[in-house]
Design a protein around this motif. Sequence first.
Motif: not given
Length: 599
Positions: A81-83, A88-93, A567-573, A576-584
């Motif tokens: 399920s999506s959470s 993040l595990s599936r490279y949806i950053n 679901l091992l990955y959704t977006n191309n790893p 999407n190797q790195f997390w973004p800087i969070w919007q806040v």
Amino acid sequence: MKNITYILILLFAGVLVSCEDYLDAPTQSTMDESIIFSKYELAKGAVDGIKEVMGQTNSYRGRFLTHYGTNTDIEWVHTTSSSARSDLSRYINSATNTDMNRTNVYWAMLYTGIERANTCIRGLRAYGEPEPGTEMGQLLGEAITLRAIYYSDLLKAHGDIVARFEPITSETIYLPKSDRDVIYKQLIADLEEAAILVAWPGASELTATTEQVNKAFVKALRARLCLWASGYSQRGDIVRRSNDPELARDVLYPIALQECNDIIAHEGSFVNLESSFETVWRKNCEEVITAGNESLWEVPFAEGRGRHLFTYGVPHQVADQYTAQPRGGTYGPLPNVYYDFDSKDTRRDITCVPYTWSQSNPAYQELEGVDTWYFGKWRYEWMTRRVTSTNDDGLNKIYMRYAEVLLMAAETENYLNGPAAAAPHLKKIRRRAFEEADWAEKVDTYVDAIGSEEDMFDAIVEEHAFEFCGEMERKMALIRWGMLKSKMDEAKGKMDQLRNQVGDYADVPSILYYSYLDDGETLDIYGLERGETDDKSGDYTYQFNTEDDGDGLWLSPSKINDEKIELLYTNNPDQNQFWPIWQVFIDSSNGMLTNDPLE
């Protein structure tokens, strides 16, 4: 458990509130520094304060160490399920990820730790007379190293980040991102100094435990950063090595190798491999923190902080005879990993566990489906302390093991001097993994047959998977090797072969038979090993069966379904190797931060 007291000196009060407050009284701050950093006990309290942020709710405790590292070619999140976590595990950053887009998340906490370290470094240099072999020298080396730890984790999570190596002033409240190469070079230089200042593990009261910074760890961290800095990573839309000649492999690999060799030269005195792979993890679960063995440094947690076992351990579904905390099992090994191990490799059954504990007290082991394995390195049943907290287990995170030093030495030797130079280090790792009776075949014959640099590199990549599965070291290793997506695609193919019992998995049995040992809780299983295909229905009480299909088969295409493999990955790893800087943090940066790549 560990008796750790973090002294939060008033010097840091401004860091905990706002930059404006912090900057209101620079004269007073300077006066405080002259007092604090000229007296050892006060200075030690300030350096201890650098570590305090590790246990904050959304820092290492409940966000970074619990979220970073999956999915890879050997590890994945179990839920389909999506959470926020599984995204993040599936490279949806997404920069607005609900677990991460918070003002008190690890990004803020690690930069708080960096600011504290910067203040300690400035104060110790100005007032502490830090010299190698002195208490103040040890404190300066520790402060430098803790800063490097925070930066290294920010680098591996985000790539290009903000560089702050001096305490904040009114002119530096807002800064843009810096090229990661600049930061790598600073850290590599810093750790060279820190290694001179600090003592070897156990050589001093100040390095008596794995929660204290020591020379072996500093050198190992420097070697690790050399490999990261000279490796591949995503830069914009391209995965490439750095263009900076100072970060070329020919420059950094000799440094890394020298650091590894310095540590290896002290094996038997200040560092050691544990006698067995199981011993590493039993000691971790038993909270043995005596320095001088395999664990070089650990993220320290008090009993009421930290969620490592809570997240990665073999799951207990209810409070039972082993724990009052029904947790564990968020992540696990991919289904093929168990079968990729050599059946005689003692790491396999420590790493890959096919059961959960039942919903009863006392509990007993219950088989899961072949698509759900758990990491067995962390087990409530191995602890000497009963965990009673609902949210935290207090188990330290082993941040660096001596085994990694040996594999880094093998990798750098192979590149610089060829496979024969790498072989002794690889053999040492494998000797610990196999019983002595198997060394001739599984260690000597196996390693001696590796005749090329390419084949040795491939063997090291494979050994890394077997040694570190579940420790969340694999993702960054695959990134720096330029193999993240290719290895994950390979893993998808392996899972497809496994479920259909073809190719390399043609001899994996479909049916499991099981009973319980005399203790009434421990599984006795037939059918996990390759080739165990006899009908054992007369010898075992139960046959594997699941409520969802009732086919009595452990292995079939319905068990590892298409949805879960994909679901091992959704977006191309690799994109999407790195997390973004969070919007806040972007929103509060006065326009200085964006998630656009640097030129």
